[in-house]
Write a protein that holds these residues in place. Structure first.
Motif, short mmCIF file in Angstrom:
data_model
loop_
_atom_site.label_atom_id
_atom_site.label_comp_id
_atom_site.label_asym_id
_atom_site.label_seq_id
_atom_site.Cartn_x
_atom_site.Cartn_y
_atom_site.Cartn_z
N ARG A 281 33.62 20.30 -50.32
CA ARG A 281 32.36 19.57 -50.48
C ARG A 281 32.07 18.71 -49.26
N LYS A 282 30.79 18.67 -48.90
CA LYS A 282 30.37 17.83 -47.76
C LYS A 282 28.91 17.45 -47.93
N SER A 283 28.63 16.16 -47.73
CA SER A 283 27.23 15.70 -47.79
C SER A 283 26.87 15.03 -46.48
N TYR A 284 25.64 15.19 -46.08
CA TYR A 284 25.10 14.43 -44.95
C TYR A 284 24.01 13.54 -45.52
N GLY A 285 24.19 12.23 -45.38
CA GLY A 285 23.23 11.34 -46.01
C GLY A 285 23.24 11.62 -47.49
N GLY A 286 22.10 11.87 -48.08
CA GLY A 286 22.07 12.15 -49.50
C GLY A 286 22.18 13.63 -49.84
N SER A 287 22.03 14.52 -48.82
CA SER A 287 21.92 15.94 -49.15
C SER A 287 23.27 16.62 -49.08
N GLU A 288 23.52 17.46 -50.06
CA GLU A 288 24.80 18.17 -50.13
C GLU A 288 24.75 19.43 -49.30
N ALA A 289 25.55 19.47 -48.22
CA ALA A 289 25.58 20.65 -47.37
C ALA A 289 26.51 21.71 -47.95
N LEU A 290 27.61 21.26 -48.57
CA LEU A 290 28.54 22.19 -49.22
C LEU A 290 28.79 21.70 -50.63
N ARG A 291 28.61 22.62 -51.60
CA ARG A 291 28.72 22.20 -53.00
C ARG A 291 29.81 22.98 -53.72
N GLY A 292 31.05 22.81 -53.25
CA GLY A 292 32.15 23.48 -53.93
C GLY A 292 32.36 24.90 -53.45
N VAL A 293 32.75 25.04 -52.19
CA VAL A 293 32.97 26.37 -51.62
C VAL A 293 34.46 26.72 -51.67
N SER A 294 34.78 27.93 -52.14
CA SER A 294 36.17 28.38 -52.21
C SER A 294 36.28 29.80 -51.67
N PHE A 295 37.24 30.03 -50.80
CA PHE A 295 37.55 31.40 -50.37
C PHE A 295 38.90 31.41 -49.68
N ASP A 296 39.45 32.62 -49.52
CA ASP A 296 40.71 32.80 -48.79
C ASP A 296 40.47 33.82 -47.69
N VAL A 297 41.16 33.63 -46.57
CA VAL A 297 41.14 34.64 -45.52
C VAL A 297 42.58 35.05 -45.26
N GLY A 298 42.84 36.35 -45.40
CA GLY A 298 44.20 36.84 -45.22
C GLY A 298 44.58 36.90 -43.75
N VAL A 299 45.88 36.90 -43.48
CA VAL A 299 46.35 37.04 -42.10
C VAL A 299 45.92 38.41 -41.57
N GLY A 300 45.31 38.41 -40.40
CA GLY A 300 44.88 39.65 -39.78
C GLY A 300 43.53 40.14 -40.25
N GLU A 301 42.91 39.38 -41.13
CA GLU A 301 41.63 39.80 -41.69
C GLU A 301 40.47 39.31 -40.83
N VAL A 302 39.39 40.09 -40.80
CA VAL A 302 38.13 39.59 -40.22
C VAL A 302 37.22 39.22 -41.38
N PHE A 303 36.90 37.93 -41.46
CA PHE A 303 36.14 37.42 -42.60
C PHE A 303 34.79 36.94 -42.10
N GLY A 304 33.72 37.41 -42.71
CA GLY A 304 32.38 37.03 -42.26
C GLY A 304 31.74 36.02 -43.20
N LEU A 305 31.18 34.96 -42.62
CA LEU A 305 30.37 34.02 -43.41
C LEU A 305 28.92 34.31 -43.10
N LEU A 306 28.18 34.71 -44.12
CA LEU A 306 26.79 35.08 -43.94
C LEU A 306 25.91 34.06 -44.63
N GLY A 307 24.69 33.93 -44.14
CA GLY A 307 23.77 33.07 -44.85
C GLY A 307 22.65 32.63 -43.94
N PRO A 308 21.53 32.22 -44.54
CA PRO A 308 20.40 31.77 -43.71
C PRO A 308 20.75 30.45 -43.03
N ASN A 309 19.91 30.04 -42.08
CA ASN A 309 20.12 28.74 -41.42
C ASN A 309 20.13 27.64 -42.46
N GLY A 310 21.07 26.72 -42.31
CA GLY A 310 21.13 25.60 -43.24
C GLY A 310 21.90 25.90 -44.51
#
Lengths: 248, 283
Positions: free
Chosen positions: B10-39
């Motif tokens: 979780r992370k907030s800037y000022g009053g707005s929540e930039a991250l609202r409970g993000v969970s994931f794992d990346v395995g050793v040797g794996e290529v993991f992509g984070l996708l999403g629109p700006n912001g």
């Protein structure tokens, strides 16, 4: 220590490779000294004018290198995310800042030697009567103005205009503090302004050690003013310094 | 074994929540992509893992470290390509690599890295003379110089022309074959599909899709059937394509009509992605 030496060598390479920095920081004060030295002749307050100017120019060199030059280069590095990128490497922040400071000292030491060389060569300027005190005073000056340089870096928000803003501070300060000639005949208001600035007291210390044969300890008031300004700078920097670009 | 474990970040800037409970794992040797629109929170996530930002809540473990500690031992083992950063204009490519090599205990050979990122011909060129794509490859080279186990690439090919993008992809594939774990953010779907073993789709600070590209594509929309009726294109999305197609063709046969332009296709990752990130507005 290995990292410090590596970074110091890198900083030196960067400084001399960048022509703007090398000319503006290193050559410009030398040029100014030769120009002013050619204009002023005779004596000032019973001392050879060239020697008085040399002392003033040493003070200007300290402020130019450790305050303006340092701040300009750090603001540029911060705003281009170079500082941020370096923070992702194992290079510790303290080692980095120490190397930047040491590199500044080297540049200024070479400049001081060049100023004395030019003074001897063209104007028959005197060598310092108290070289030990002169070196201590110069190091105190570099430390104090570097503290102010870090503070200026922290306060400047963008790289555009950083150079202009710093020179707007630096040049009037140098003028009011007697870098470009004695201030005795300035209007009282200007003299009073000069009396609160750190450069005037640094020049007083340099003058005492170089021309009057007085040890730096004989002027504790001036030492305190220079050191005090430096500490204010460090306090501001400690609170406000950022490694990442200032987001709009 | 996981190189990265993130739980309820979780992370907030000022009053707005930039991250609202993000969970994931990346395995050793794996290529993991984070996708999403700006912001959506991609860069915030990556910068917390890199140690630039402190999290407000949740657990993070990267290579056995908490990145918030800022240890040099941790930075010894990671490589970072920032979204936007400039380098020394007056140094050469080789000098810049050597400068960064000096920061690490066991760096790779500078010439080897210059070759790996395809800058051998430019090794003695000043950085200011490089093109945008070449500068980005220099960034990649500097991220590799410390011989990292884990590489963070924040939008590594933004602004590339297609040729430069292919070259960068090849370099990243080479790294994967060398066993480097890679966390990649991108807003190019084809890039994720080409490079990533698994992807997480972020939207407004939450993960709305997680899996291999094939799983994401296979898991959600089923199939898309298109045909023309009276000159108009009809698009049917269905979870049960066999049944729907049977009904359509049965009707057409009974009516003696032809289904013009009949097409049945699986959705692409792009369709799935657009669907995932669009749901917000629908609600």
């Amino acid at each position: 220590m290995r990292l410090f030496v590596h970074q110091l060598r890198s900083e030196q390479l960067l400084f001399w490779r960048s022509r703007e920095a090398a000319v503006f920081i290193f050559v410009f004060p030398l040029l100014l000294f030769v120009l002013l030295g050619s204009v002023y002749g005779g004596t000032i307050d019973g001392e050879p004018a060239s020697s008085v100017l040399l002392v003033g120019m040493l003070g200007y060199g300290v402020a130019n290198t450790a305050f303006a030059g340092l701040a300009i280069s750090l603001v540029l590095r911060r705003e281009s995310a170079l500082l941020k990128r370096l923070r992702a490497t194992p290079l510790p922040a303290a080692t980095y800042l120490a190397a930047v400071l040491a590199s500044t000292v080297i540049v200024f030491a070479l400049q001081a030697v060049a100023l004395f060389g030019l003074g001897r060569l063209f104007f028959d300027a005197e060598l310092p009567s108290r070289p030990g005190s002169l070196v201590v005073a110069l190091l105190l000056g570099v430390a104090a103005f570097a503290g102010l340089g870090f503070a200026a870096t922290a306060l400047l928000r963008s790289s555009e205009g950083a150079s202009a803003a710093l020179n707007v501070v630096l040049l009037p300060m140098a003028f009011l503090s007697g870098s470009f000639g004695p201030t005795r005949r300035y209007p009282e208001v200007l003299q009073a302004l000069g009396d609160v600035l750190p450069l005037r007291y640094l020049i007083e210390l340099l003058d005492a050690a170089s021309l009057k044969g007085e040890a730096i300890w004989s002027r504790p008031g001036a030492v305190a003013v220079v050191a005090g300004w430096g500490l204010v700078g460090i306090a501001i920097a400690a609170r406000r310094f950022r490694w990442e670009p200032r987001e709009a | 074994m996981s190189a990265i474990t993130v739980r309820d970040l979780r992370k907030s800037y000022g009053g707005s929540e930039a991250l609202r409970g993000v969970s994931f794992d990346v395995g050793v040797g794996e290529v993991f992509g984070l996708l999403g629109p700006n912001g959506a929170g991609k860069t915030t996530t990556v910068e917390i893992l890199e140690g630039y930002r402190r999290r407000d809540g949740g657990e993070v473990d990267v290579l056995g470290f908490d990145p918030a500690g800022g240890q040099a031992a941790y930075r010894e083992r990671i490589g970072v390509v920032l979204q936007a950063s400039q380098l020394w204009a007056n140094l050469t490519v080789a000098e810049t690599h050597r400068m960064f090599a000096g920061y690490y205990e066991r760096p790779r050979d500078a010439d080897e890295v210059v070759e790996l990122v395809g800058l051998t011909e430019k090794r003695d060129a000043r950085v200011k003379t490089l093109s945008g794509g070449q500068k980005r490859r220099l960034d990649l080279g500097l991220a590799l110089i410390g011989n990292p186990e884990l590489l963070f690439l924040d939008e590594p090919t933004t602004g590339f022309d297609p040729t430069a993008r292919r070259a960068a992809w090849d370099a990243i594939r080479t790294l994967r074959s060398l066993g480097t774990t890679i966390l990649l953010t991108t807003h190019y779907l084809d890039e994720a599909q080409q490079l990533a073993d698994r992807v997480a789709v972020l939207r407004a600070g939450e993960i709305v899709g997680l899996g291999t590209p094939a799983e994401l594509v296979g898991g959600s929309l089923g199939a898309e059937i298109r045909y023309r009726r009276d000159g108009e294109v009809v698009v049917l999305r269905t979870e049960r394509p066999t049944e729907e197609l049977h009904r359509l063709t049965g009707e057409a046969l009974a009516g003696g009509r032809e289904l013009d332009g009949l097409e049945v296709r699986r959705p692409t990752l792009e369709d799935v992605y657009l669907d995932l990130v669009a749901e917000e507005e629908v609600r």
